[in-house]
Design a protein around this motif. Structure first.
Motif, PDB file in Angstrom:
ATOM      1  N   THR A  69       0.848  -1.190   0.000  1.00 27.81           N
ATOM      2  CA  THR A  69       0.000   0.000   0.000  1.00 27.81           C
ATOM      3  C   THR A  69       0.882   1.238   0.000  1.00 27.81           C
ATOM      4  O   THR A  69       1.962   1.239   0.593  1.00 27.81           O
ATOM      5  N   THR A 120      -0.295   7.607  -1.431  1.00 28.02           N
ATOM      6  CA  THR A 120      -0.365   8.553  -2.540  1.00 28.02           C
ATOM      7  C   THR A 120      -1.818   8.855  -2.861  1.00 28.02           C
ATOM      8  O   THR A 120      -2.740   8.206  -2.353  1.00 28.02           O
ATOM      9  N   SER A 121      -2.044   9.822  -3.749  1.00 23.34           N
ATOM     10  CA  SER A 121      -3.405  10.241  -4.079  1.00 23.34           C
ATOM     11  C   SER A 121      -4.232   9.123  -4.679  1.00 23.34           C
ATOM     12  O   SER A 121      -5.452   9.049  -4.480  1.00 23.34           O
ATOM     13  N   ASP A 122      -3.600   8.203  -5.430  1.00 23.38           N
ATOM     14  CA  ASP A 122      -4.335   7.115  -6.053  1.00 23.38           C
ATOM     15  C   ASP A 122      -4.022   5.755  -5.429  1.00 23.38           C
ATOM     16  O   ASP A 122      -4.477   4.722  -5.913  1.00 23.38           O
ATOM     17  N   GLY A 123      -3.240   5.740  -4.347  1.00 19.09           N
ATOM     18  CA  GLY A 123      -2.927   4.493  -3.670  1.00 19.09           C
ATOM     19  C   GLY A 123      -1.946   3.606  -4.407  1.00 19.09           C
ATOM     20  O   GLY A 123      -1.773   2.437  -4.047  1.00 19.09           O
ATOM     21  N   LYS A 124      -1.311   4.167  -5.431  1.00 16.08           N
ATOM     22  CA  LYS A 124      -0.333   3.392  -6.196  1.00 16.08           C
ATOM     23  C   LYS A 124       1.062   3.986  -6.034  1.00 16.08           C
ATOM     24  O   LYS A 124       1.226   5.161  -5.690  1.00 16.08           O
ATOM     25  N   HIS A 139       4.398   5.680  -7.164  1.00 18.15           N
ATOM     26  CA  HIS A 139       4.744   6.639  -8.201  1.00 18.15           C
ATOM     27  C   HIS A 139       6.251   6.546  -8.451  1.00 18.15           C
ATOM     28  O   HIS A 139       7.061   6.829  -7.559  1.00 18.15           O
TER      29      HIS A 139
END
Length: 304
Positions: free
Chosen positions: A157, A160-164, A166
């Motif tokens: 996990t 980040t803003s999208d959970g991925k 970067h």
């Protein structure tokens, strides 16, 4: 820190310098206009406070936290622990504020005496604010301690803003090294922890009895007209034009990369300007120092 000369000049301009130290060392000769040396317990010494013997916690490079307890008698009966020194300074500052009629509410809100008396109190406060340190005093008493949580490692996990994750790609910038120059990096020896040097030997590289060396590839040694074992002065070259010198070091023919050299940290800090830092991280560029090697200057004969 880098640029040893500039650092020493800066410290000397301070009105006051204070050092909390387990042992006397050369840094105590570089001080402000006034200087305090506050001796303290080392981590190997038994730390006895009002509630009994204390221990501290340490975290290693893989986020593992475990207890560290001193096992030998202190070298002096009046040594304070680091915790005691900080707590007593805080109380003294609060008293000084009140004596001047100033507000000391922010300091009075902390029970400094409790911190000094029982380090479990400090860990309880840490547990209240640091993720993964809940139930700190129970976890730290486990034989193997505990490991701090790490989202990408533990559960894939990412915060980040999208959970991925970067990922970024950065172009490699090569440092231009003119002919007759080498690209220097600083390294540590085996018997060394940060700037604490435990011996003059380096079993990693076969060095015994001294750290005043510069490692150079044998082909570069020959190409530069030098010889293995020769004494040289190492000059760094930066755009500011200041001639920074690591004097009188021994050339060691060593299979480092061609065009490169290496010298020990912190001795070679003198070669790195304060302003020579990496973007964003602001760390010194101690792995990319353009240097030239010159035969060591022969000291002038002293009158008899």
């Amino acid at each position: 820190m880098s640029d040893t000369g500039a650092a020493e000049e800066g410290i000397a301009r301070c009105d006051l310098s204070v050092q909390v130290s387990t042992k006397l060392n050369r840094s105590h000769t570089i001080t402000g206009r006034e200087a305090l040396i506050l001796p303290c317990l080392g981590r190997t010494e038994i730390d006895r406070q009002a509630s009994g013997e204390q221990f501290v916690s340490v975290e290693d490079t893989v986020s593992a936290v475990h207890a560290s307890r001193g096992a030998v008698e202190p070298v002096g009966t009046n040594l304070l622990s680091e915790v005691a020194i900080v707590a007593r300074i805080a109380r003294a500052v609060a008293d000084a504020r009140r004596d001047r009629g100033a507000d000391a509410h922010d300091l009075d809100a902390v029970d400094w005496e409790a911190f000094e008396r029982d380090y479990d109190v400090i860990r309880d406060h840490i547990a209240a604010v640091v993720p993964g340190c809940d139930d700190y005093n129970a976890k730290i008493r486990r034989e193997s301690g505990f490991v701090l949580p790490h989202g990408p490692r533990d559960s894939r996990t990412f915060p980040t803003s999208d959970g991925k994750a970067h990922l970024t790609v950065n172009a490699l910038e090569h440092v231009a090294c003119p002919p007759g120059r080498l690209l220097l990096q600083t390294v540590r020896a085996h018997d060394q922890f940060n700037t604490t040097i435990y011996s003059r030997n380096d079993r990693y590289r076969g060095i015994k009895g001294g750290r005043d060396v510069v490692f150079v590839h044998p082909d570069d040694v020959a190409e530069l007209g030098l010889r293995d074992g020769q004494q040289v002065d190492v000059h760094s070259e930066f755009e500011d034009g200041v001639d920074r010198v690591l004097p009188d070091v021994r050339v060691v023919a060593y299979p480092t990369a061609r065009g490169c050299a290496a010298a020990y940290f912190p001795e070679a800090n003198v070669l790195v300007p304060l302003g020579a830092v990496a973007e964003k991280s602001n760390t010194p560029v101690s792995k990319a120092v353009v240097v030239r090697l010159e035969p060591a200057a022969v000291p002038a004969p002293q009158p008899s």
